[in-house]
Scaffold this active site. Structure first.
Site, mmCIF file in Angstrom:
data_model
loop_
_atom_site.group_PDB
_atom_site.id
_atom_site.type_symbol
_atom_site.label_atom_id
_atom_site.label_comp_id
_atom_site.label_asym_id
_atom_site.label_seq_id
_atom_site.Cartn_x
_atom_site.Cartn_y
_atom_site.Cartn_z
ATOM 1 N N TRP A 1 145.965 44.937 -10.149
ATOM 2 C CA TRP A 1 146.144 43.485 -10.203
ATOM 3 C C TRP A 1 147.163 43.148 -11.289
ATOM 4 O O TRP A 1 147.075 43.640 -12.414
ATOM 5 C CB TRP A 1 144.821 42.790 -10.488
ATOM 6 C CG TRP A 1 144.966 41.302 -10.600
ATOM 7 C CD1 TRP A 1 144.958 40.554 -11.742
ATOM 8 C CD2 TRP A 1 145.171 40.392 -9.514
ATOM 9 N NE1 TRP A 1 145.144 39.221 -11.438
ATOM 10 C CE2 TRP A 1 145.281 39.091 -10.081
ATOM 11 C CE3 TRP A 1 145.274 40.537 -8.130
ATOM 12 C CZ2 TRP A 1 145.477 37.959 -9.304
ATOM 13 C CZ3 TRP A 1 145.476 39.406 -7.349
ATOM 14 C CH2 TRP A 1 145.568 38.137 -7.942
ATOM 15 N N ASP B 1 164.484 44.209 -1.045
ATOM 16 C CA ASP B 1 164.006 42.938 -0.477
ATOM 17 C C ASP B 1 163.694 41.991 -1.636
ATOM 18 O O ASP B 1 162.610 41.415 -1.723
ATOM 19 C CB ASP B 1 162.765 43.185 0.379
ATOM 20 C CG ASP B 1 162.412 41.986 1.249
ATOM 21 O OD1 ASP B 1 163.229 41.053 1.364
ATOM 22 O OD2 ASP B 1 161.296 41.971 1.821
#
Length: 297
Positions: free
Chosen positions: A99, A200
């Site tokens: 996370w 990307d």
């Protein structure tokens, strides 16, 4: 997250065996798969990307790219989350990642960290351009393969496949071929060092963390010209002046970068046209016309 998949994660043969998931919260931002914040009984928080069984291959490509980028990152400045688990479970595919506590703030570390990543990868580059397997750019295909010259790689491995998929641009096959030859010739004139790129890099795939470091994720990596990453940061916005200044402090811009920006971003416009149609088709047509005029002048 459906109950079946949640149970799969903590089952005896699951990646979180022996733990309990105490909370699951949806995470926004993705447009292909679902993303979640998991809170575990041992106090950890994880990021989970989930999808149907056929999403496993896409997650596998992403995990491999994250691992590759992680080899060259300076973790004091930039965080590339490393895969914790990639599994095919009875109720779907799951990619588990650490996370990341996103926090906004300035983007100096983000820019510096990306430049250091690019710089470090050049020192161990494969002396060719491309990638060893087929992958994805978003939900679109990103073919693998290798070329020795940069212009040939970008024209053959990136633009040509997208143009083949899109038959609504008003170009004949002869015009497409002439255009691709022009792009390859222009880019082949430069001496480019193969660099491992994110591939990307729009604003949704990069952020600053609470501790001040930058982070990039959800890559579509390949060995390319580092400028392709910088070009995409201009396509949809989200990157500030301090990002570019801190990047340029490490790797100063090369003359002509601004002119190459539109060539590199054509790839992403074509991919969006193939995936979503609409205004991206018009943008792709306009971009192709401008670049074709440049190639013929």
């Amino acid at each position: 997250m459906n109950i079946g998949l949640r149970d799969d994660l903590v089952a005896a043969d699951g990646p979180l065996v022996g733990l309990k998931i105490t909370d699951v919260s949806p995470v926004g931002g993705g447009c292909i798969h679902q993303a979640w914040q998991l809170r575990l009984s041992d106090g950890r928080q994880l990021f989970a990307k989930t999808g149907s069984a056929d999403a496993f291959d896409l997650f596998d490509v992403e995990a491999e790219a994250l691992t590759a980028l992680g080899q060259y990152v300076d973790s004091d400045v930039l965080v590339v989350p490393q895969p914790l688990s990639l599994v095919q479970l009875p109720h779907g595919a799951v990619l588990l990642l650490p996370w990341l506590p996103l926090g906004g703030g300035d983007q100096q570390s983000l820019g510096r960290g990306l430049a250091l990543l690019h710089q470090a990868s050049r020192e161990q580059n494969p002396q060719r351009f491309g990638w060893h397997r087929d992958g994805y750019i978003g939900a679109g295909p990103q073919p693998g393969g290798w070329r020795m010259r940069w212009g040939d790689a970008f024209a053959d491995l990136r633009l040509r496949p997208q143009l083949k998929l899109c038959n609504r641009l008003g170009m004949s096959l002869a015009e497409e071929e002439a255009f691709l030859e022009g792009v390859a010739d222009r880019l082949n004139r430069r001496e480019v060092i193969p660099t491992l790129v994110h591939g990307d890099l729009w604003g949704g795939n990069a952020s600053s963390l609470i501790d001040g470091r930058g982070s990039v994720y959800d890559p579509a990596s390949w060995w390319a010209d580092a400028e392709v990453d910088l070009a995409m940061t201009h396509l949809f916005g989200g990157f500030r002046e301090d990002f570019y200044c801190s990047y340029d402090d490490i790797l100063p811009p090369i003359p002509g970068a601004q002119e190459r920006l539109e060539i590199y971003n054509l790839y992403h416009l074509l991919n969006h046209a193939n995936l979503f149609g609409g205004g991206y088709l018009n943008q792709s047509r306009a971009c192709l016309r401008r670049l074709a005029r440049q190639m013929s002048s």
